[in-house]
Motif scaffolding. Structure first.
Motif, PDB file in Angstrom:
ATOM      1  N   PRO A   4       0.827  -1.200   0.000  1.00 20.47           N
ATOM      2  CA  PRO A   4       0.000   0.000   0.000  1.00 20.47           C
ATOM      3  C   PRO A   4       0.860   1.248   0.000  1.00 20.47           C
ATOM      4  O   PRO A   4       2.028   1.204   0.357  1.00 20.47           O
ATOM      5  CB  PRO A   4      -0.776  -0.120   1.317  1.00 20.47           C
ATOM      6  CG  PRO A   4       0.138  -0.892   2.208  1.00 20.47           C
ATOM      7  CD  PRO A   4       0.857  -1.859   1.310  1.00 20.47           C
ATOM      8  N   GLY A 152     -11.320  -0.653 -11.434  1.00 21.32           N
ATOM      9  CA  GLY A 152     -10.925  -0.302 -10.079  1.00 21.32           C
ATOM     10  C   GLY A 152     -12.103   0.027  -9.200  1.00 21.32           C
ATOM     11  O   GLY A 152     -13.269  -0.038  -9.608  1.00 21.32           O
ATOM     12  N   ARG A 155     -11.402   2.622  -2.436  1.00 17.32           N
ATOM     13  CA  ARG A 155     -11.141   1.900  -1.189  1.00 17.32           C
ATOM     14  C   ARG A 155     -11.570   2.730   0.006  1.00 17.32           C
ATOM     15  O   ARG A 155     -12.172   2.238   0.951  1.00 17.32           O
ATOM     16  CB  ARG A 155      -9.658   1.542  -1.070  1.00 17.32           C
ATOM     17  CG  ARG A 155      -9.159   0.610  -2.164  1.00 17.32           C
ATOM     18  CD  ARG A 155      -7.671   0.344  -2.035  1.00 17.32           C
ATOM     19  NE  ARG A 155      -7.362  -0.550  -0.921  1.00 17.32           N
ATOM     20  CZ  ARG A 155      -6.693  -0.202   0.164  1.00 17.32           C
ATOM     21  NH1 ARG A 155      -6.275   1.030   0.324  1.00 17.32           N
ATOM     22  NH2 ARG A 155      -6.444  -1.094   1.108  1.00 17.32           N
ATOM     23  N   SER A 159      -8.352   6.894  -1.392  1.00 14.51           N
ATOM     24  CA  SER A 159      -7.517   5.857  -1.990  1.00 14.51           C
ATOM     25  C   SER A 159      -8.322   5.066  -3.014  1.00 14.51           C
ATOM     26  O   SER A 159      -9.534   4.855  -2.849  1.00 14.51           O
ATOM     27  CB  SER A 159      -6.928   4.928  -0.922  1.00 14.51           C
ATOM     28  OG  SER A 159      -7.937   4.228  -0.236  1.00 14.51           O
ATOM     29  N   GLU A 161      -7.988   1.675  -5.977  1.00 12.87           N
ATOM     30  CA  GLU A 161      -7.256   0.467  -6.327  1.00 12.87           C
ATOM     31  C   GLU A 161      -7.711  -0.046  -7.688  1.00 12.87           C
ATOM     32  O   GLU A 161      -8.907  -0.052  -7.992  1.00 12.87           O
ATOM     33  CB  GLU A 161      -7.492  -0.606  -5.262  1.00 12.87           C
ATOM     34  CG  GLU A 161      -6.681  -1.861  -5.456  1.00 12.87           C
ATOM     35  CD  GLU A 161      -6.835  -2.814  -4.275  1.00 12.87           C
ATOM     36  OE1 GLU A 161      -5.956  -3.667  -4.091  1.00 12.87           O
ATOM     37  OE2 GLU A 161      -7.836  -2.700  -3.545  1.00 12.87           O
ATOM     38  N   GLU A 163      -6.985  -3.074 -11.046  1.00 14.58           N
ATOM     39  CA  GLU A 163      -6.389  -4.307 -11.536  1.00 14.58           C
ATOM     40  C   GLU A 163      -6.625  -4.389 -13.040  1.00 14.58           C
ATOM     41  O   GLU A 163      -7.721  -4.116 -13.525  1.00 14.58           O
ATOM     42  CB  GLU A 163      -7.020  -5.509 -10.835  1.00 14.58           C
ATOM     43  CG  GLU A 163      -6.420  -6.837 -11.245  1.00 14.58           C
ATOM     44  CD  GLU A 163      -6.949  -7.988 -10.413  1.00 14.58           C
ATOM     45  OE1 GLU A 163      -6.688  -9.141 -10.771  1.00 14.58           O
ATOM     46  OE2 GLU A 163      -7.628  -7.722  -9.395  1.00 14.58           O
ATOM     47  N   GLN A 180      -1.275  -4.079 -11.443  1.00 11.51           N
ATOM     48  CA  GLN A 180      -2.156  -3.554 -10.403  1.00 11.51           C
ATOM     49  C   GLN A 180      -1.607  -2.209  -9.934  1.00 11.51           C
ATOM     50  O   GLN A 180      -0.390  -1.995  -9.924  1.00 11.51           O
ATOM     51  CB  GLN A 180      -2.244  -4.511  -9.212  1.00 11.51           C
ATOM     52  CG  GLN A 180      -2.926  -5.830  -9.534  1.00 11.51           C
ATOM     53  CD  GLN A 180      -3.017  -6.740  -8.327  1.00 11.51           C
ATOM     54  OE1 GLN A 180      -2.346  -6.531  -7.322  1.00 11.51           O
ATOM     55  NE2 GLN A 180      -3.853  -7.762  -8.410  1.00 11.51           N
ATOM     56  N   LEU A 182      -2.291   1.129  -6.946  1.00  6.73           N
ATOM     57  CA  LEU A 182      -2.968   1.667  -5.773  1.00  6.73           C
ATOM     58  C   LEU A 182      -2.521   3.106  -5.595  1.00  6.73           C
ATOM     59  O   LEU A 182      -1.328   3.385  -5.484  1.00  6.73           O
ATOM     60  CB  LEU A 182      -2.623   0.845  -4.529  1.00  6.73           C
ATOM     61  CG  LEU A 182      -3.250   1.282  -3.203  1.00  6.73           C
ATOM     62  CD1 LEU A 182      -4.773   1.242  -3.281  1.00  6.73           C
ATOM     63  CD2 LEU A 182      -2.760   0.369  -2.072  1.00  6.73           C
ATOM     64  N   TYR A 193       1.606   6.529  -4.885  1.00  4.54           N
ATOM     65  CA  TYR A 193       1.059   5.354  -5.551  1.00  4.54           C
ATOM     66  C   TYR A 193       2.102   4.255  -5.621  1.00  4.54           C
ATOM     67  O   TYR A 193       3.307   4.508  -5.519  1.00  4.54           O
ATOM     68  CB  TYR A 193       0.542   5.685  -6.963  1.00  4.54           C
ATOM     69  CG  TYR A 193       1.625   5.909  -7.988  1.00  4.54           C
ATOM     70  CD1 TYR A 193       2.205   4.838  -8.677  1.00  4.54           C
ATOM     71  CD2 TYR A 193       2.079   7.192  -8.281  1.00  4.54           C
ATOM     72  CE1 TYR A 193       3.199   5.036  -9.618  1.00  4.54           C
ATOM     73  CE2 TYR A 193       3.080   7.401  -9.218  1.00  4.54           C
ATOM     74  CZ  TYR A 193       3.635   6.322  -9.885  1.00  4.54           C
ATOM     75  OH  TYR A 193       4.627   6.527 -10.810  1.00  4.54           O
TER      76      TYR A 193
END
Length: 217
Positions: A4, A152, A155, A159, A161, A163, A180, A182, A193
């Motif tokens: 993270p 995505g 979160r 934030s 996220e 993939e 991926q 974040l 990030y």
């Protein structure tokens, strides 16, 4: 994802609301009057990276509102198939024109150990497209001959996220199988990030990370 972005950064005390407000005011004093260069003769709304100027932010973009602006800082690239890690500088722009997507651009440059610019590095451009079901479509095109489609989600309020769902490579592009990402606004208001990639026969693992400060917006 396994790595993270940092949850805190120098200059901010975790849990200190007063300190966070003070730092935000300091940043705004330096960035609130800046925006993207504009062509005043355009017959359609121009892009804006400053929420105080230009078209109103579309309601569909409220989940990504904290990203709007221009961010600049440094990061690191590492992977088993390169000799690194290598330092790089980067500028990322999140802008909009009033419609329900963010325009995204990232430009990077390699740095030596003294922090001096060696040469231009990777570039990528694309769009963040929030959907009604709270997913976010992320489309990216790279100067290296790769086109990526990510899905995505939000979160937290600060934030996001992603993939990869599909990757298209030109005949001369590097063999990338998956990715991926974040993104997060850390405690002092900076953008951080991390990116993981599976490529050239290696499993998914950290490849790039950066910590960027707002310079516009």
């Amino acid at each position: 994802m396994t790595t993270p972005p940092p949850s805190a950064a120098p200059g901010a005390t975790p849990g200190s609301g007063d300190e966070a407000i003070r730092l935000a005011e300091e940043r705004a004093a330096a960035t609130r009057e800046r925006n993207l260069p504009q062509f005043t003769d355009m017959p359609i709304p121009g892009d804006t990276a400053n929420l105080r100027e230009g078209a109103n932010l579309n309601d569909a973009l409220l989940a990504v509102l904290p990203l709007v602006g221009v961010w600049r800082g440094e990061g690191e690239i590492v992977y088993p198939t390169i000799e690194g890690p290598f330092r790089f500088g980067q500028q990322i722009t999140f802008a909009h024109d009033g419609r329900p997507f963010l325009v995204y651009e990232a430009r990077s440059w390699l740095l030596n150990e003294a922090g001096e610019v060696i040469r231009p590095a990777a570039r990528e451009q694309g769009f963040w497209r929030p959907q009604e079901d709270d997913t976010i479509e992320l489309l990216l095109t790279h100067n290296t001959g790769i086109v990526e489609m990510y899905y995505g989600k939000v979160r937290t309020q600060t934030s996001w996220e992603f993939e990869s769902d599909a990757i298209i490579r030109s005949a001369t592009a590097k063999d990338v199988q998956a990715s991926q990402r974040l993104y997060g606004i850390v405690n002092n208001g900076d953008l951080a990030y991390v990116e993981e990639r599976a490529m050239v026969g290696q499993p998914l693992q950290p490849h790039a990370s950066a910590h960027l400060k707002r310079i516009v917006g």
